[in-house]
Design an enzyme around this catalytic site. Structure first.
Site, PDB file in Angstrom:
ATOM      1  N   GLU A  37     -19.889 -20.511   4.067  1.00 43.56           N
ATOM      2  CA  GLU A  37     -20.803 -20.507   5.268  1.00 43.56           C
ATOM      3  C   GLU A  37     -19.944 -20.598   6.306  1.00 43.56           C
ATOM      4  O   GLU A  37     -19.190 -20.957   6.500  1.00 43.56           O
ATOM      5  CB  GLU A  37     -21.612 -21.562   5.023  1.00 43.56           C
ATOM      6  N   LYS A  59     -29.984 -15.982   7.007  1.00 41.86           N
ATOM      7  CA  LYS A  59     -30.777 -17.158   6.527  1.00 41.86           C
ATOM      8  C   LYS A  59     -32.331 -17.300   7.049  1.00 41.86           C
ATOM      9  O   LYS A  59     -32.368 -17.259   8.164  1.00 41.86           O
ATOM     10  CB  LYS A  59     -29.802 -18.351   6.803  1.00 41.86           C
ATOM     11  N   CYS A  84     -26.594 -22.651   2.150  1.00 42.51           N
ATOM     12  CA  CYS A  84     -26.561 -24.074   2.289  1.00 42.51           C
ATOM     13  C   CYS A  84     -28.134 -24.632   2.148  1.00 42.51           C
ATOM     14  O   CYS A  84     -28.293 -24.668   0.816  1.00 42.51           O
ATOM     15  CB  CYS A  84     -26.531 -24.128   3.939  1.00 42.51           C
TER      16      CYS A  84
END
Length: 503
Positions: free
Chosen positions: A266, A328, A380
């Protein structure tokens, strides 16, 4: 009464904290069953007002211990003074503790003072509380009792009913065992024996579910590598450290070219795609020359659907012969965006963290294409959402997730996060490639077992293979709705009705 309360409060807090031992890195899965059993012994058949307090103290024990890693993020990396960080962590736990408090209040209202009804309703109430906690106000899908079973006897049921189904069985087992204990001094031994047998039956049958192969290999395995840069969180967003970070990742990657997939974690590139254009061009040339797809985390900036102005996304993008960019969708409050930003931004340094201005990406994004396989990634925190991952795993060959767990420091957080990711592999029957900045970087098979992992808290490279899979597990087809529906039906038919006997 005062003495009873003085004992009850620490006992409930301890019962909540006991559940933390069920999760990684402790892996003592019976602790979750013991915790729920203690809760039932102390709380069954109490009035709603008392149960609200009981649930709140139980929640303080669970979230105060299990989510204690929040303090590290706020204090060490959020640049917040220790006293204020401790207060903010306490407020975080207090807020989460309202979920079991409200659920227990409902439990008291629905069950009345009837002990059998109370035991009947408990698994449904507990499971629904977890489910609501997973989506309300963006959700906190963490510390589910079912997650601990990724290494337990109930693991085989994960592809069938998911994490909430396993949580339901854990809670139901505790309730049946307590009911058996209560009936042990009765006129007949058949009732407690029958209740005990019913409690043990799922645990004895669950391993048989491992005999079913819900998914099957599709095509050849992919040769993969995950690069773990171990960049300090203090350095990550420092402009003067940008070149050094890029050099570290390129040096670690150089021996890996020629594989099907190389994964960077990430925001491995701490600059937007425009700012890092020269680096991306060089990587793309190398990737095409070696027929390798590089997937890297990057802050993406530009025009995006549903937003009138250019926005930032926390993204993954492919470089080389692969295709696709993923933005995301499930953002972390205060870490990636600030709720009530106009009021809170700038009040304390923690609320002005670097890149806390992300916007969620659109729904129904296409999966990333790597060689002859596809994967819908999770960035994540997204890997914690069971139904989200199951939905997007359909028609893809393997799971891929990236994270920067340096935010957690040397706390429980990275281990819990990794355990959650393993449960997603088990639920979907998909192998998983996980890339992180400092650990835990790993390859997980479709049964949730760790096949290989990089060294934790070190600069390292993980090499291995990922086998794409085809087919769907029952959980992928139904999600959590069957167990949620079952819990709702149990409440409808088991609740106390007006005018009925409650004693």
């Amino acid at each position: 009464m005062t003495q009873n309360r003085l004992f009850r409060i620490p006992a409930l807090v301890a019962a909540g904290a006991l559940q933390t031992l069920a999760f990684a890195p402790f892996h003592l899965w019976p602790a979750a069953l013991a915790s729920l059993g203690l809760v039932l012994l102390m709380c069954s058949a109490r009035d709603a007002k008392a149960l609200f307090r009981d649930g709140w103290f139980l929640g303080m024990g669970l979230f105060g211990s299990g989510a204690s890693w929040v303090y590290v993020s706020i204090n060490e990396y959020g640049m917040t003074a220790a006293p204020l960080a401790a207060i903010m962590t306490l407020l975080f736990a207090m807020g989460l503790a309202l979920f079991p408090a409200i659920a227990f209040w409902c439990w008291g209202r629905l069950a009345g003072s009837h002990s059998t009804r109370s035991l009947w309703l408990f698994p449904a109430i507990w499971t629904l509380m977890d489910w609501v906690r997973g989506w309300l106000l963006t959700g906190f899908p963490w510390l589910y009792a079912g997650t601990a079973q990724v290494d337990g006897p109930l693991a085989g049921l994960a592809p069938v009913m998911g994490v909430h189904g396993i949580t339901f069985i854990t809670a139901a087992t505790a309730a049946l065992l307590i009911a058996a204990w209560q009936h042990w001094r009765g006129a007949t031994r058949w009732v407690p024996i029958g209740l005990t047998a019913a409690a043990l039956l799922p645990w004895l049958l669950a391993p048989l579910a491992n005999l079913f192969e819900w998914t099957k290999p599709q095509g050849d395995p992919l040769s993969v590598a995950a690069v773990q840069g171990n960049i300090s969180q203090h350095d990550k967003w420092d402009p003067e450290m940008l070149r050094k970070q890029i050099r570290i990742y390129r040096q670690l990657t150089e021996p890996l070219w020629g594989r099907d997939l190389i994964l960077w974690p990430e925001t491995a590139l701490p600059a937007t795609q425009g700012q890092a254009s020269q680096v991306l061009d060089a990587l793309e040339s190398r990737a095409f020359d070696t027929e390798t797809t590089l997937v890297t985390g990057i802050p993406w900036y530009g025009n995006s659907p549903h937003y009138p102005e250019p926005v930032f996304h926390n993204s993954l993008m492919t470089v080389g012969p692969g295709q696709g960019t993923y933005h995301k969708q499930r953002l972390v409050p205060f870490g990636e965006y600030v709720p009530l930003e106009s009021l809170l931004r700038g009040t304390i340094e923690f609320l002005s963290l670097p890149m806390s201005v992300f916007q969620p990406g659109p729904q129904n994004q296409s999966p990333l294409q790597i060689a002859d396989a596809s994967s819908h990634p999770a960035i994540c925190y997204e890997i914690a959402y069971a139904d989200f991952v199951a939905q997007h795993a359909q028609s893809t060959g393997f799971l891929m997730t990236v994270s920067n767990d340096a935010w957690f420091g040397r706390s429980l957080g990275p281990f819990q996060h990794h355990q959650i990711a393993r449960m997603r592999a088990l639920e979907t029957g998909r192998e998983l490639l996980r890339g992180t900045n400092n650990g835990i970087t790993s390859i997980v098979d479709r049964e949730g077992r760790i096949r290989a992992r990089a060294k934790h808290y070190e600069r390292d490279v993980l090499r291995g293979e990922i086998q794409p899979m085809s087919g769907s597990t029952p959980f992928m087809a139904t999600g959590s709705w069957p167990v949620v529906t079952l819990a709702a039906v149990m409440i409808v038919f088991g609740r106390q009705r007006r005018g009925t006997e409650t004693a």
